[in-house]
Design an enzyme around this catalytic site. Structure first.
Site, PDB file in Angstrom:
ATOM      1  N   HIS A   5       2.524 -11.671  14.178  1.00  0.00           N
ATOM      2  CA  HIS A   5       3.594 -12.272  14.976  1.00  0.00           C
ATOM      3  C   HIS A   5       3.287 -13.726  15.343  1.00  0.00           C
ATOM      4  O   HIS A   5       4.173 -14.454  15.826  1.00  0.00           O
ATOM      5  CB  HIS A   5       3.807 -11.445  16.248  1.00  0.00           C
ATOM      6  CG  HIS A   5       5.199 -11.529  16.794  1.00  0.00           C
ATOM      7  ND1 HIS A   5       6.140 -12.418  16.323  1.00  0.00           N
ATOM      8  CD2 HIS A   5       5.811 -10.839  17.803  1.00  0.00           C
ATOM      9  CE1 HIS A   5       7.266 -12.274  16.999  1.00  0.00           C
ATOM     10  NE2 HIS A   5       7.094 -11.320  17.906  1.00  0.00           N
ATOM     11  N   THR A  51       0.849  -1.192   0.000  1.00  0.00           N
ATOM     12  CA  THR A  51       0.000   0.000   0.000  1.00  0.00           C
ATOM     13  C   THR A  51       0.881   1.237   0.000  1.00  0.00           C
ATOM     14  O   THR A  51       1.913   1.271   0.670  1.00  0.00           O
ATOM     15  CB  THR A  51      -0.952   0.012   1.220  1.00  0.00           C
ATOM     16  OG1 THR A  51      -1.762   1.186   1.175  1.00  0.00           O
ATOM     17  CG2 THR A  51      -0.195  -0.002   2.532  1.00  0.00           C
TER      18      THR A  51
END
Length: 412
Positions: free
Chosen positions: A375, A323
């Site tokens: 994560h 993006t």
């Protein structure tokens, strides 16, 4: 013959759409394949074409949620097409002017009672009223007293309300509109990404001088050779990302319950701004595309998004997202993961800044880059290593992205 038009399926797993806008009115004559409505699914806004020519009767209102296969309008295919013009309505007969009747004169209104003369009590609060006004931080001058002689009573003080600010006479209107189904789905997915992933963001900066030098030298020849396709930054970033994904495959993976799904291909979702909001069409097998191929595909998808022609298939199946908030002036941000993907790279605006080069201070065009990652599936080593690999490729594109042969890489 009356034809029932039903909502077609816009894609797998979509069972309901919303009528965003009717492009015709009830009773209009429509041609075959004419766009008669825009419908929102949770992934895209699509046009609904007329299946035949005829007079249309609408069976759903704008904003209605309708099931796939539900009848939304009828088309009378046997109706004749109306003539090009409409006949003017016959003029109304002029009413003959009737002689005016002299109306009786109304009696003069009685004079209004004179306002009571102001006295020392006018606007003065009673002791109890003063205490209440002080507690509410209200100026007695803003309260109209109803007591004898205009005195401010306890009830006046209790009912008094503090001013919310000095009126300026400006416009204070508001408007409440329903979000489109696509926008509601985007909002839902963004909240889910924040709540259901262990999202972290790591940052780095890139010296854009090498890429700028290549673009300045070859962009005109590139555009002339490839039919108006420009050599932008996105092809360099896409190339750098696909290289880094192959070096750190965990970033190109997704978590599915107790399992991890890894991909040996790079389908890169590119966030583009369209009239219906942010959309993320996918560049398939970007790792196998040339600079020209990437730029041409991004241009094609961006035009489809701008023209409202993007489809669900165009936006399904990406493995990683890029993006570019820099086109809007963003200096630094933490992009939100596009689920079920595990990573997203955020680009930002390019600003000339002083940096240390070989012990000397030089001014270079610099860009901050950010990698947001899940994560749960990507550890710190992989996330930081991935972003460093992107930085290395962008700062040394000649060697790492072009094999030291820019003319061959750019197909010149």
């Amino acid at each position: 013959m009356i034809l029932e038009m039903k909502v077609p399926s816009p894609g797998e797993s979509i069972t309901e759409v919303e009528i965003a806008t009717w492009l015709v009115k009830d009773g209009d004559y429509v041609e075959k394949d004419q766009a008669i409505a825009e419908v929102d699914s949770d992934k895209a806004t699509l046009e609904l074409p007329a299946e035949a020519a005829g007079i249309i009767t609408l069976k759903a209102e704008e904003g209605d949620a309708v099931k796939v296969g539900q009848v939304v309008c009828l088309i009378d295919t046997g109706a004749a097409k109306p003539a090009g013009g409409t006949a003017p309505a016959p003029a109304a007969e002029e009413k003959k002017e009737e002689p005016k009747k002299e109306e009786p004169k109304a009696a003069a209104p009685a004079p209004a009672p004179a306002a009571p003369a102001a006295t020392y009590a006018t606007g003065t609060p009673s002791p109890a009223a003063k205490k209440i006004l002080d507690e509410k931080a209200i100026d007695p001058a803003t309260v109209t007293g109803t007591g004898k002689g205009g005195r401010i009573t306890k009830d006046d003080a209790v009912n008094a309300k503090a001013s919310m600010g000095t009126p300026t006479g400006g416009n204070r209107s508001s408007e409440r509109t329903k979000l489109s189904m696509l926008r509601r789905k985007v909002a839902e997915r963004l909240v889910a990404a924040k709540n259901e992933t262990a999202m972290l963001t790591t940052f780095n900066e890139v010296n854009m001088t090498p890429i700028n030098n290549i673009r300045n030298e070859y962009k005109d020849a590139f555009k002339a050779k490839h039919g108006g396709v420009s050599l932008g930054y996105m092809s360099f970033f896409t190339k750098a990302v696909t290289r880094a994904l192959q070096l750190f495959p965990d970033v190109n993976s997704m978590i599915d319950g107790d399992f991890k799904t890894s991909y040996d291909f790079c389908d890169i979702s590119i966030a583009v701004s369209g009239p219906k909001g942010l959309m993320v069409p996918v560049v398939r097998n970007a790792e196998a595309l040339t600079f020209r191929g990437i730029e041409a595909e991004i241009k094609r998808l961006a035009l489809r998004a701008r023209d409202g022609q993007i489809t669900v298939d165009d936006m399904t199946g990406g493995t990683f997202t890029i993006t570019n908030g820099g086109v809007f002036g963003s200096m630094l941000s933490t992009p939100i993961i596009n689920p079920p993907q595990s990573g997203i790279l955020g680009m930002h605006n390019i600003i000339e800044r002083p940096i240390a080069v070989n012990g000397k201070v030089e001014i270079h065009p610099m860009m901050y880059v950010a990698l947001s990652y899940d994560h749960r599936i990507i550890d710190g080593r992989e996330s930081v290593g991935f972003l460093v690999a992107v930085k290395e490729a962008l700062e040394n594109p000649m060697e790492l992205l072009m094999d030291n042969n820019p003319k061959k890489a750019l197909e010149l």
